[in-house]
Design an enzyme around this catalytic site. Structure first.
Site, PDB file in Angstrom:
ATOM      1  N   GLY A  95      73.428  21.008  19.711  1.00 48.47           N
ATOM      2  CA  GLY A  95      72.448  21.293  20.879  1.00 48.47           C
ATOM      3  C   GLY A  95      73.099  21.657  22.182  1.00 48.47           C
ATOM      4  N   ASN A  96      72.695  21.520  23.033  1.00 43.16           N
ATOM      5  CA  ASN A  96      73.273  21.899  24.288  1.00 43.16           C
ATOM      6  C   ASN A  96      74.905  21.881  24.490  1.00 43.16           C
ATOM      7  OD1 ASN A  96      74.286  21.172  27.313  1.00 43.16           O
ATOM      8  ND2 ASN A  96      72.862  22.710  27.668  1.00 43.16           N
ATOM      9  N   LYS A 137      68.976   6.420  34.431  1.00 47.92           N
ATOM     10  CA  LYS A 137      68.510   6.898  33.035  1.00 47.92           C
ATOM     11  C   LYS A 137      66.966   6.911  32.709  1.00 47.92           C
ATOM     12  CE  LYS A 137      70.797   9.542  29.909  1.00 47.92           C
ATOM     13  NZ  LYS A 137      72.004  10.551  30.073  1.00 47.92           N
TER      14      LYS A 137
HETATM   15  P1  NAD Z   1      70.066  18.216  22.683  1.00 45.57           P
HETATM   16  O1  NAD Z   1      68.860  17.615  22.191  1.00 45.57           O
HETATM   17  O2  NAD Z   1      70.419  19.779  23.163  1.00 45.57           O
HETATM   18  O3  NAD Z   1      71.070  18.495  21.238  1.00 45.57           O
HETATM   19  C1  NAD Z   1      71.174  17.276  20.087  1.00 45.57           C
HETATM   20  C2  NAD Z   1      71.683  17.745  18.763  1.00 45.57           C
HETATM   21  O4  NAD Z   1      72.055  16.706  17.955  1.00 45.57           O
HETATM   22  C3  NAD Z   1      70.841  18.612  18.204  1.00 45.57           C
HETATM   23  O5  NAD Z   1      71.488  19.489  17.315  1.00 45.57           O
HETATM   24  C4  NAD Z   1      70.270  17.687  17.087  1.00 45.57           C
HETATM   25  O6  NAD Z   1      69.915  18.453  15.769  1.00 45.57           O
HETATM   26  C5  NAD Z   1      71.321  16.685  16.850  1.00 45.57           C
HETATM   27  N1  NAD Z   1      71.103  15.425  16.029  1.00 45.57           N
HETATM   28  C6  NAD Z   1      70.193  14.807  16.504  1.00 45.57           C
HETATM   29  N2  NAD Z   1      70.440  13.563  15.517  1.00 45.57           N
HETATM   30  C7  NAD Z   1      71.150  13.879  14.713  1.00 45.57           C
HETATM   31  C8  NAD Z   1      71.953  13.192  13.835  1.00 45.57           C
HETATM   32  N3  NAD Z   1      71.505  12.015  13.161  1.00 45.57           N
HETATM   33  N4  NAD Z   1      73.044  13.733  13.185  1.00 45.57           N
HETATM   34  C9  NAD Z   1      73.815  14.934  13.414  1.00 45.57           C
HETATM   35  N5  NAD Z   1      73.234  15.492  14.592  1.00 45.57           N
HETATM   36  C10 NAD Z   1      71.970  15.011  15.243  1.00 45.57           C
HETATM   37  O7  NAD Z   1      71.060  17.112  23.274  1.00 45.57           O
HETATM   38  P2  NAD Z   1      72.386  17.512  24.160  1.00 45.57           P
HETATM   39  O8  NAD Z   1      71.773  17.686  25.466  1.00 45.57           O
HETATM   40  O9  NAD Z   1      73.075  18.223  23.313  1.00 45.57           O
HETATM   41  O10 NAD Z   1      73.077  15.944  24.150  1.00 45.57           O
HETATM   42  C11 NAD Z   1      73.853  15.504  22.853  1.00 45.57           C
HETATM   43  C12 NAD Z   1      74.492  14.285  23.541  1.00 45.57           C
HETATM   44  O11 NAD Z   1      75.226  14.589  24.629  1.00 45.57           O
HETATM   45  C13 NAD Z   1      73.648  12.943  23.829  1.00 45.57           C
HETATM   46  O12 NAD Z   1      74.203  11.811  23.425  1.00 45.57           O
HETATM   47  C14 NAD Z   1      73.542  12.956  25.307  1.00 45.57           C
HETATM   48  O13 NAD Z   1      73.228  11.759  25.926  1.00 45.57           O
HETATM   49  C15 NAD Z   1      74.918  13.692  25.702  1.00 45.57           C
HETATM   50  N6  NAD Z   1      75.137  14.342  26.955  1.00 45.57           N
HETATM   51  C16 NAD Z   1      74.227  15.265  27.135  1.00 45.57           C
HETATM   52  C17 NAD Z   1      74.484  15.708  28.470  1.00 45.57           C
HETATM   53  C18 NAD Z   1      73.827  17.084  28.888  1.00 45.57           C
HETATM   54  O14 NAD Z   1      74.300  17.702  29.896  1.00 45.57           O
HETATM   55  N7  NAD Z   1      72.998  17.652  28.151  1.00 45.57           N
HETATM   56  C19 NAD Z   1      75.601  15.537  29.464  1.00 45.57           C
HETATM   57  C20 NAD Z   1      76.186  14.239  28.916  1.00 45.57           C
HETATM   58  C21 NAD Z   1      75.724  13.767  27.860  1.00 45.57           C
END
Ligand code: NAD
Length: 412
Positions: A217-218, A103
């Site tokens: 988010g994503n 990471k």
């Molecule tokens: P992202 O940046 O696209 O979205 C994050 C979202 O969380 C946003 O909508 C943001 O506004 C919201 N957020 C931030 N702080 C917050 C809070 N305190 N309360 C509520 N919402 C809050 O990120 P992502 O890619 O969607 O990742 C989200 C989680 O999933 C992370 O833990 C990441 O490690 C995990 N993850 C992502 C992927 C991937 O493929 N993108 C894969 C595995 C795990």
């Protein structure tokens, strides 16, 4: 604030007891094999030079090149990156893909930076780690507040350094640069597949089931879209600015459009404003934390009404909360399996890059579904056989695979 790496280490110790591992193996598993810490200095748009702390942590490469995302976040810490790199190791093992875990991250606030500044930051970051990454060494990907554009800049910088094309060095790329069809939705789609399987175990009808999702988010967006397609009802959504609620259901398309226009979900027609804390405690069938770590703690675990928790985010539940949920018979789909869809399709992307043979989205979705469903079923069987919770079962399966590889290599 809980230290996520201490939590990650506690999970290793708990599993080690079940697997009866010796102390030397446990000590090996409890720390990263390589940590890179460096300054990332860039010229800001106003001409100032600004320095941001950067990290890349390669946790364990016994099973293959390390793999893991890069986060840009103001609250990033080295211990968060350590924990996330450990979780990636177990995630690749349970998903049965031939990678170790890594990471990376930069402590910065991307919301306050211009595109040019973010490009400079991405390129400087790669200069710092170029000699330690590669299609057969370590393969970064997007994570919180990084995306396919970030990966495009990073790939370009890496290829300038090594002086040849190397699309397999980074996944989550735009399609035009060797990205995979189905990658953008993969994590959320995978969360939905896991939820579909969990509803079968819990004998809940997915059609019409009430879902609350924290984080839009994503991952949150594609989880919501996929579940809506499967017939479930999304009753609450939230982002960092707060949440919205409608017990009769929220249209995911409308929520996406509204957020794109207004920058937040608040104020969407026919919804009531709720806080992120309230969202977690809502009356619903399935709760999906899809934002950040440590959201479900010993303070709120007893107040959770959902029957299934799908850990779309990494590390959303603390170990104390985990015990409470287990006692309350909540079916937890642990993060290392729940959000493994992203890394599985990243693996498909890497395979396509190194073979030069590209697949259609339908084939990718099918292969993803097959892999996740198989891992899910192995976890359920192990949980029953060992009489443990799902997380411990997933860890038993994952850590055993890593330890077996370490033993064969003569490391322990
Ligand atoms: P992202 O940046 O696209 O979205 C994050 C979202 O969380 C946003 O909508 C943001 O506004 C919201 N957020 C931030 N702080 C917050 C809070 N305190 N309360 C509520 N919402 C809050 O990120 P992502 O890619 O969607 O990742 C989200 C989680 O999933 C992370 O833990 C990441 O490690 C995990 N993850 C992502 C992927 C991937 O493929 N993108 C894969 C595995 C795990």
């Amino acid at each position: 604030m809980e230290n996520p790496f201490l939590n990650a280490q506690k999970q290793i110790e708990k599993t080690a007891l079940k697997l009866k591992l010796d102390k030397k193996t446990i000590d090996f598993l409890k720390k990263p094999m390589r940590e890179l810490k460096f300054d990332v200095s860039i010229k800001m748009d106003n001409g100032d030079i600004k320095t941001f702390p950067g990290f890349r942590i390669q946790y364990n490469w016994a099973r293959g090149p390390t793999k893991g995302g890069i986060r840009f976040h103001p609250k990033e810490t080295i211990d968060t990156v350590r924990a996330l790199s450990a979780w990636m190791t177990w995630k690749c093992a349970i998903a049965d893909i031939p990678f170790g875990g890594a990471k990376g991250g930069i402590i910065c606030n991307p919301k306050e930076m211009s595109q040019k500044e973010l490009e400079n930051l991405s390129r400087e970051y790669i200069k710092q780690i170029a000699e330690f990454i590669g299609p057969n060494k370590d393969i970064p990907a997007p994570d919180v507040y990084t995306n396919s554009q970030t990966m495009a800049w990073m790939l370009d910088e890496y290829e300038k350094i090594v002086k040849h094309h190397a699309p397999g060095v980074i996944t989550g790329k735009p399609l035009e640069l060797g990205g995979s069809k189905g990658r953008t939705k993969a994590t959320g789609f995978g969360v939905a597949i896991n939820i579909r399987e969990a509803t079968k175990v819990m004998e809940i009808e997915l059609r019409g089931a009430k879902i609350a999702i924290q984080g839009f988010g994503n991952v949150g967006v594609y989880t919501a879209k996929s579940l809506e397609k499967m017939g479930a009802k999304i009753i609450a959504l939230s982002d960092s600015k707060g949440g919205i609620y409608n017990p009769n259901g929220i249209s995911v398309e409308q929520a996406i459009e509204y957020k794109q226009k207004n920058g937040s979900l608040k104020g969407l027609k026919d919804t009531k404003e709720i806080s992120n804390e309230e969202l977690l405690e809502l009356e619903c069938d399935i709760l999906v934390p899809a934002a950040l770590e440590n959201q479900i703690t010993k303070e709120n675990a007893n107040k959770i009404k959902a029957k299934i928790i799908a850990e779309a985010a990494n590390g959303p539940t603390t170990p104390e909360a985990d015990e409470i949920l287990h006692k309350n018979n909540v079916f937890v789909i642990p993060d290392i399996l729940c959000n493994a869809g992203g890394v599985i399709v990243s693996y498909f992307e890497w395979v396509q890059n190194i073979t030069g043979n590209y697949w259609e989205e339908e084939k990718i979705d099918e292969k993803l579904d097959e892999k996740l469903t198989k891992s899910f079923s192995q976890m359920v069987v192990t949980a029953e056989k060992e009489n443990v919770d799902n997380r411990t079962a997933a860890y038993i399966l994952a850590i055993k695979k890593v330890v077996d590889a370490m033993k064969l290599r003569g490391w322990v």
